[in-house]
Design an enzyme around this catalytic site. Structure first.
Site, PDB file in Angstrom:
ATOM      1  CB  ILE A 180     -24.894   2.324   1.756  1.00  0.00           C
ATOM      2  CG1 ILE A 180     -25.104   3.813   2.046  1.00  0.00           C
ATOM      3  CG2 ILE A 180     -26.227   1.593   1.675  1.00  0.00           C
ATOM      4  CD1 ILE A 180     -25.716   4.118   3.376  1.00  0.00           C
ATOM      5  CD  GLU A 237      -2.461   1.806   0.439  1.00  0.00           C
ATOM      6  OE1 GLU A 237      -2.328   3.012   0.123  1.00  0.00           O
ATOM      7  OE2 GLU A 237      -3.244   1.024  -0.146  1.00  0.00           O
ATOM      8  CE  LYS A 294     -26.476   1.722  -5.551  1.00  0.00           C
ATOM      9  NZ  LYS A 294     -25.266   1.598  -6.357  1.00  0.00           N
ATOM     10  CB  CYS A 340     -16.574  15.479  20.582  1.00  0.00           C
ATOM     11  SG  CYS A 340     -16.109  17.211  20.556  1.00  0.00           S
ATOM     12  CD  GLU A 347     -19.120   2.644 -10.873  1.00  0.00           C
ATOM     13  OE1 GLU A 347     -19.609   3.752 -10.545  1.00  0.00           O
ATOM     14  OE2 GLU A 347     -19.095   2.236 -12.044  1.00  0.00           O
ATOM     15  CB  SER A 363     -22.748   6.343   0.902  1.00  0.00           C
ATOM     16  OG  SER A 363     -22.639   7.292  -0.138  1.00  0.00           O
ATOM     17  CB  CYS A 378      -8.754  14.840  21.250  1.00  0.00           C
ATOM     18  SG  CYS A 378      -9.361  14.664  19.558  1.00  0.00           S
ATOM     19  CB  CYS A 399     -11.765  12.324  21.838  1.00  0.00           C
ATOM     20  SG  CYS A 399     -13.034  12.929  20.696  1.00  0.00           S
ATOM     21  CG  HIS A 451     -25.612  -0.216  -1.899  1.00  0.00           C
ATOM     22  ND1 HIS A 451     -26.468   0.858  -1.878  1.00  0.00           N
ATOM     23  CD2 HIS A 451     -24.355   0.301  -1.967  1.00  0.00           C
ATOM     24  CE1 HIS A 451     -25.767   1.988  -1.948  1.00  0.00           C
ATOM     25  NE2 HIS A 451     -24.484   1.676  -1.998  1.00  0.00           N
TER      26      HIS A 451
END
Length: 470
Positions: free
Chosen positions: A47, A31, A249, A399, A334, A45, A439, A397, A49
């Site tokens: 998701i 990588e 979408k 929050c 994708e 997103s 933080c 942190c 699907h």
């Protein structure tokens, strides 16, 4: 010499490593960034699907439905966040009903379970904040949401525990055929393998052309998002889509597994494979189109905006192939690529098995323990953990209520974090409403102490700087 080199540490590459690590194989993931999940996989997103959108008979259709079923089991074994919250595709005009019915039929042909078209009354019972313009909706109960960082990391850590190696901050510059397979040349040295699997995202076309003739092109498709605070997370409970177009979408509104609200993405084809900037026009489009689906979206609660790049191939389907002897492409991944990742890994394993004998390991471990999330524990569990390790009693942190113990675990784990973003993706430190304003200094100190370097050496992320003549 390795049996398999996988190029790319996104969700497809890491899922493939985890799948192949079940077998007696020497596996190496290369990588170019300093961490897994630094490219397309980190900004999408999120998701899972259901599988109603893809054309029947395509790889997208087959692998989406299979991947959906796999994720619903894998999240339990590999300990990553997932919620099956269901999805609704909105129809705003009676004239659009035939298009919604076509989606229903596609989904049925693809083997998606439980699909149905529901009336506006039923839609608003399930989602009271839906726009008054809604006429019908396609309901998909098997759709879900996931944390893409956690899922990618879960695959990577499981692969590592089962013997795979990871070469991070290592950029592939050339691939040459050798007598036994391939020699992969990088800026950190040369590596040899009997087989190579190309999971390089937006760069998959360039990696493929190092070995084979030009077979496809990849276009980066820019998608801009807005993320709202957890105060807005309950506006909807399902993922809300609009009828899709040829560009994707469309703008969706969805809760996240961590309780925020996500709106986006736009869809703009660009040339620059590193352009993840947000724009005023893009954010304006997200606001306008998101408001078409859900009334009263609280845009005053936006805590950040971001951009992801989708790797769009010119074949209009996933490109999963043996492009040269023992050189395999997984390209054009994708949407629904995140959902399909474990199924893509299975398909790549099947292709590889045509050339290399695969023997299952006797000691393969199919489970993985994720990081402790202190805020999700009961008070008794929190007290017991602090008693065992006082670092869990120090909130870093505020929050997201992330403790020093969690950050240390993120750094110390195999394939541990080395950057601020690496800590953020593993723990959520810095993902809250102040966006790391409080933080970051403490996180930098912890990274510096554990990595044995100066605080000035700690980076936000590990993007590799490449000179013009590199």
């Amino acid at each position: 010499m390795y049996d398999v080199i996988i190029i790319g540490g996104g969700v497809t590459g890491c899922a493939t490593a985890a799948e192949l690590a079940k077998y007696e194989l020497g596996i190496c993931v290369i990588e170019k960034e300093s961490d897994v999940c630094e490219g397309t996989s980190k900004a999408n997103s999120a998701i899972v699907h259901a599988g109603f959108d893809a054309e029947p008979g395509t790889l997208k259709a087959k692998l989406n439905v299979r991947g959906n079923a796999m994720i619903r089991e894998l999240y339990k074994k590999l300990d990553f966040a997932f919620k099956q919250n269901g999805a609704m595709v909105l129809c705003f005009d009676e004239m659009q009903l035939p298009d919604l019915e076509k989606l229903l039929e596609k989904g049925k042909k693809n083997g998606v379970e439980g699909l149905e078209i529901i009336t506006v009354e039923e839609s608003r019972k399930r989602e009271p904040k839906l726009s008054g313009e809604v006429k019908y909706a396609l309901f998909a109960p098997t759709s879900g949401i996931v944390c893409p960082f956690e899922m990618t990391l879960a695959f990577a850590e499981n692969a590592l525990e089962n013997g795979a190696e990871f070469k991070l901050s290592t950029k592939v510059t050339e691939i040459n055929k050798s007598s036994d397979g391939y020699k992969v040349i990088t800026d950190k040295g040369e590596f040899e393998a009997r087989a190579v699997i190309n999971c390089a995202g937006v760069y998959a076309d360039e990696i493929s052309e190092m070995v084979a003739e030009k077979r496809f092109t990849i276009t980066p498709r820019k998608g801009e998002y807005m993320l709202m605070d957890k105060d807005a997370g309950g506006i909807v409970s399902h993922t809300i889509f609009q009828l899709p177009t040829k560009m994707g979408k469309g703008i969706l509104v969805t809760p996240t597994v961590h309780g925020n609200l996500l709106v986006g993405p736009t869809a703009e084809n660009i040339d620059d494979k590193e352009n993840t900037s947000t724009t005023a026009s893009g954010i304006a489009e997200v606001r306008a189109k998101g408001a078409l689906s859900v009334e009263g979206l609280p845009f005053n609660k936006v805590i950040t905006s971001f951009t992801g790049l989708r790797a769009v191939g010119n074949k209009h389907d996933f490109i999963i192939e043996e492009a040269a002897p023992n050189f395999f492409n997984a390209a054009g991944i994708e949407s629904p690529g995140l959902t399909s990742a474990p199924a893509i890994a299975e398909m790549l394993r099947e292709l590889l098995s045509n050339n290399i004998d695969l023997k299952l390991k006797d000691n393969y471990k199919d489970t993985r323990d994720g990081l402790v999330h202190f805020a999700e524990l009961s008070r008794d569990e929190q007290n017991a953990l602090i008693k065992e390790n006082p670092a869990y009693g120090n909130i870093v942190c505020r929050c997201e209520t992330i403790t020093e113990g969690e950050i240390l675990d993120a750094i110390n784990r195999p394939l541990g974090a080395t950057t601020l973003d690496g800590v953020k993706r593993r723990t959520r430190a810095g993902m809250g409403r102040c966006q790391a304003g409080f933080c970051s200094p403490k996180t930098i100190l912890l990274l510096s102490e554990k990595l044995g370097c100066g605080i000035g050496d700690i980076k936000k992320n590990g993007r590799q700087e490449v000179s013009e003549d590199a």
